[in-house]
Design an enzyme around this catalytic site. Structure first.
Site, PDB file in Angstrom:
ATOM      1  N   ASP A   1     -56.337 -22.413  24.503  1.00 32.70           N
ATOM      2  CA  ASP A   1     -55.296 -23.103  23.744  1.00 32.70           C
ATOM      3  C   ASP A   1     -55.878 -23.527  22.401  1.00 32.70           C
ATOM      4  O   ASP A   1     -56.442 -24.609  22.257  1.00 32.70           O
ATOM      5  CB  ASP A   1     -54.794 -24.315  24.528  1.00 32.70           C
ATOM      6  N   ILE A   2     -55.756 -22.627  21.416  1.00 30.35           N
ATOM      7  CA  ILE A   2     -56.384 -22.847  20.109  1.00 30.35           C
ATOM      8  C   ILE A   2     -55.358 -22.977  18.981  1.00 30.35           C
ATOM      9  O   ILE A   2     -55.682 -23.458  17.912  1.00 30.35           O
ATOM     10  CB  ILE A   2     -57.377 -21.717  19.783  1.00 30.35           C
ATOM     11  N   LYS A   3     -54.136 -22.507  19.210  1.00 28.77           N
ATOM     12  CA  LYS A   3     -53.011 -22.622  18.265  1.00 28.77           C
ATOM     13  C   LYS A   3     -53.390 -22.256  16.835  1.00 28.77           C
ATOM     14  O   LYS A   3     -53.067 -22.976  15.885  1.00 28.77           O
ATOM     15  CB  LYS A   3     -52.398 -24.017  18.329  1.00 28.77           C
ATOM     16  N   ARG A   4     -54.020 -21.123  16.659  1.00 30.11           N
ATOM     17  CA  ARG A   4     -54.355 -20.656  15.320  1.00 30.11           C
ATOM     18  C   ARG A   4     -53.097 -20.133  14.625  1.00 30.11           C
ATOM     19  O   ARG A   4     -52.159 -19.681  15.280  1.00 30.11           O
ATOM     20  CB  ARG A   4     -55.425 -19.566  15.382  1.00 30.11           C
TER      21      ARG A   4
END
Length: 287
Positions: A95-98
């Site tokens: 879960d990095i939401k780049r």
């Protein structure tokens, strides 16, 4: 396709996605006392949770912010957690939401689909447009990877942008979902789902059936269960024949030992909560 592996995990183990959003204050004090550094402590706690929930969950979502906040020692725990999950043949969502584009996004793809931080799926923010998704597509096509892109989230502030009118009776989240669903049809697995999924919060049940029908080949990563108020009934509306998505729970699973007043057996408490969650959702689907 990685979408098939996820579908088959759900068929076997249910829809629960265990969120390893591990804050240091989630770890029981008596367990903390066994370790001299935070990296070992975090990884050991995660390892206990993984071992206890591996066979009753479809996948694990690891929120990188909890590890980044601790600097290098936190990222070491993050790396070790991902490595252990791969060793256990568990499916991993980083879960990095780049949300960047071009060369920067290529580096994000390389960082999180290869090397120390390799995961099966990552989360993305599409605000900059569809060219923010493009750099990840070669990994989806050739390297058995997938993405979950923010579509309609569970937070209150989602209404500020996602619910704005986009013309022709559609809201921003409708347009985002449709574009991703169309793109995703190029990456379908044998079970009919794409390796391009959407993050769709379960706190807006009134829109669930319409979204599930329109985004027919898109697997959903469904946050909002438990701590954010989402129920098994809410979740069931986003699934199709008990599949087509996974339901994330972090705090409710990691902190189950507090509700059960059993600090010593925190991992077993997490397992019990994951099973309870899985079974509640199954019952809601059958109703």
């Amino acid at each position: 396709m990685i979408a098939d592996k996820l579908f088959e995990k759900v068929e076997k183990n249910g829809v629960v996605c265990v969120g390893l959003d591990t804050s240091l204050d989630y770890i029981p004090e008596e367990f903390k006392s066994k370790f001299s550094n935070e990296s070992d402590m975090l990884f050991a706690f995660n390892k206990e949770i993984i071992d206890a929930t591996l066979d009753v969950s479809a996948c694990f979502k690891v929120q990188i912010a909890y590890y980044e906040a601790l600097g290098l020692k936190g990222l070491e725990a993050y790396k070790n957690t991902l490595s252990y999950l791969r060793e256990k043949n568990a499916l991993i969502i980083a879960d990095i939401k780049r949300g960047d584009i071009a060369a920067t996004a290529k580096m994000y793809a390389k960082a999180h689909f290869e090397g120390d931080f390799e995961s099966d799926f990552i989360t993305l923010n599409p605000y900059m447009g569809m060219d923010s998704i493009d750099p990840y597509l070669p990994y989806i096509e050739k390297n058995e990877k997938g993405v979950f892109v923010l579509v309609r989230t569970s937070n209150k502030g989602a209404e500020d942008i996602e619910y704005l009118e986009a013309g022709h009776g559609k809201k921003v989240y409708d347009v985002v979902g449709e574009k991703l669903n169309t793109l995703g049809k190029n990456y379908l697995g044998k079970h009919g789902y794409s390796s391009i999924g959407g993050v769709v919060g379960c706190t807006h049940q009134e829109e669930a059936k319409e979204m599930r029908d329109k985004l027919d080949t898109m697997p959903f990563l469904i946050p909002g269960y438990g701590a954010q108020g989402g129920t098994a009934k809410d979740v069931a509306a986003y699934l199709k024949n008990g599949n087509g998505g996974i339901v994330n729970s972090s705090r409710k699973i990691l902190l189950a030992y507090k509700a059960m007043e059993d600090n010593k057996n925190f991992a077993e408490c997490a397992r019990k909560e994951a099973i309870s969650m899985r079974d509640s959702i199954r019952e809601a689907i059958l109703k």
